[in-house]
Scaffold this active site. Structure first.
Site, short mmCIF file in Angstrom:
data_model
loop_
_atom_site.label_atom_id
_atom_site.label_comp_id
_atom_site.label_asym_id
_atom_site.label_seq_id
_atom_site.Cartn_x
_atom_site.Cartn_y
_atom_site.Cartn_z
N ASP A 36 0.79 -1.23 0.00
CA ASP A 36 0.00 0.00 0.00
C ASP A 36 0.83 1.29 0.00
OD1 ASP A 36 0.88 0.17 2.72
OD2 ASP A 36 -0.88 -0.95 3.38
N HIS A 43 6.90 -7.20 -1.41
CA HIS A 43 5.94 -7.72 -2.39
C HIS A 43 5.52 -6.68 -3.43
CE1 HIS A 43 4.82 -10.86 0.90
NE2 HIS A 43 5.94 -11.16 0.28
N GLY A 79 2.58 -6.16 13.12
CA GLY A 79 1.36 -6.47 12.38
C GLY A 79 1.50 -7.55 11.33
N SER A 80 2.27 -8.57 11.64
CA SER A 80 2.34 -9.71 10.72
C SER A 80 2.15 -10.99 11.51
CB SER A 80 3.67 -9.74 9.98
OG SER A 80 3.74 -10.92 9.18
N GLY A 105 -2.98 -11.04 18.09
CA GLY A 105 -3.13 -12.47 17.86
C GLY A 105 -1.79 -13.18 17.77
#
Ligand code: ZN
Length: 290
Positions: A106, A121, A221-222, A249
Site C-alpha cells: 500500500d 511484495h 502487524g504480521s 493475535g
C-alpha cells in the site's frame, strides 16, 4: 496492566539502543482502513488469492482480477498512514530504525515519511507490462480504465489488502481491460508479487543484509504465516539478534520472540515512541518531534 507496562518498557529499552529493522505486515495498515484478512478482526477472504500462473494463463481470471482491482483501488488510493506508520517514521527520524522491510503493497510507510523501505511484495500503485517491461503509475492506468469502462461501478463491501473486491460474474463480463500503453500489446500486471511468484532475489538479499546488520528486529502487524516474511525472523533468531513481535493475535514467529506485544499498533506504537523518547539522549530528533 503491570505486565504490559513492563513489556513496553523492555521494548522501549531495546529500541532506544538503535539499529532496529522493522518487518511489517497487513496488521499495521488495518487502522488505515485496509482490512487484514488473516488478523483477528479480519474477515475470511472469499476468493482464493490470484496466482501468477492463473493471471498470465487465463484471460477470464485476469479480467476478473482487474475488474475487482479497479474497484478496490478506490480504497487503496484513499488510504492514509495511521499513527503506527507515523511512529515508525518518528523512530527512524531519531536514528533508531535503520530500515523497514514491509510485506504491504500500500505504500503507507513511504507516505508516512519513512526511508530505507524495502517493499518485499512490490507496490499496488505501479503497473508493469509483462511484454516490454515498461512500468507506469496505477493512476495513469486508472484513467485509461475509467475511459474504457464508462459507468462501470458496483456495490462492493469487502476489500482485501491486495485491493481485491467481491464482484459478480455478470459485471466482470462487462469489464474491458486495456493493453500496455507503451508497446500496445503487452499484458499489464500490478507490480506486486502474486502467490506462486517469487520475490526478486536481489530484493531478498537486501533484506537479509539489513537483518544481518540489525541490533534488533521489530515485527509489526504480521502473523508471519508466509515464509516470505518469516524467514527474516528465523535469520535474526539464528544469529542471536533479539526479535520483538507486536501483533494482534498469535504468530508463527512467537517461539523466536524475545518480547511479545498483543495490541492495536496505532495505539501501541505512539506509546512506544514516547517511552523511547524518555530514555534516548536529549537533543535527538525524537524529542523534537514530540
Ligand atoms: Zn508493453
Amino acid at each position: 496492566m503491570g505486565r504490559v507496562t513492563e513489556t513496553i518498557d523492555a521494548v522501549a529499552a531495546l529500541v532506544a539502543a538503535g539499529g532496529v529493522v522493522v518487518v511489517s505486515g497487513a496488521g499495521l495498515s488495518t487502522e488505515s482502513g485496509i482490512p487484514d484478512y488473516r488478523g483477528p478482526t479480519g474477515v475470511a477472504r472469499r476468493h482464493t488469492p490470484m496466482t501468477y500462473q492463473a493471471f498470465v494463463g487465463d484471460a477470464a481470471a485476469r479480467r476478473r482480477y482487474w475488474a475487482r482491482s479497479h474497484l478496490g483501488w478506490r480504497t487503496i488510493v484513499g488510504a492514509r498512514p495511521n499513527a503506527g506508520h507515523r511512529a515508525v517514521a518518528r523512530l527512524q527520524d531519531a536514528g533508531l530504525v535503520d530500515g523497514v522491510i514491509t510485506q504491504n503493497v500500500d505504500g503507507l510507510h513511504t507516505a508516512a515519511g519513512s526511508g530505507q523501505v524495502v517493499e518485499l511484495h512490490g507496490r499496488l500503485d505501479t503497473v508493469v507490462c509483462l511484454g516490454c517491461g515498461d512500468r507506469t503509475s496505477r493512476g495513469e492506468l486508472d484513467r485509461r480504465l475509467v475511459a474504457a469502462n464508462p459507468g462501470f461501478d458496483a456495490a462492493f463491501a469487502v476489500v482485501n489488502p491486495d485491493g481485491d473486491v467481491d464482484l459478480d460474474d455478470d459485471r466482470v463480463a462487462g469489464f474491458r481491460m486495456v493493453d500496455c500503453g507503451c508497446c500496445g500489446a503487452g499484458m499489464l500486471k500490478p507490480d506486486v508479487v502474486f502467490f506462486g511468484e517469487t520475490v526478486p532475489a536481489a530484493r531478498v538479499a537486501r533484506c537479509f543484509a539489513m537483518v544481518d546488520a540489525a541490533r534488533a528486529v521489530l515485527v509489526l502487524g504480521s502473523s508471519l504465516t508466509v515464509l516470505s516474511g518469516r524467514r527474516f525472523v528465523l535469520r535474526a533468531a539464528k544469529s542471536g539478534i533479539p526479535v520483538v513481535i507486536a501483533n494482534q493475535g498469535v504468530t508463527r514467529g512467537d517461539g523466536y520472540a524475545a518480547l511479545r506485544v498483543d495490541a492495536p499498533l496505532g495505539r501501541f506504537l505512539p506509546v512506544l515512541a514516547d517511552r523511547v523518547a524518555a530514555v534516548v539522549p536529549p537533543g535527538s530528533g525524537l524529542l523534537a518531534a514530540g
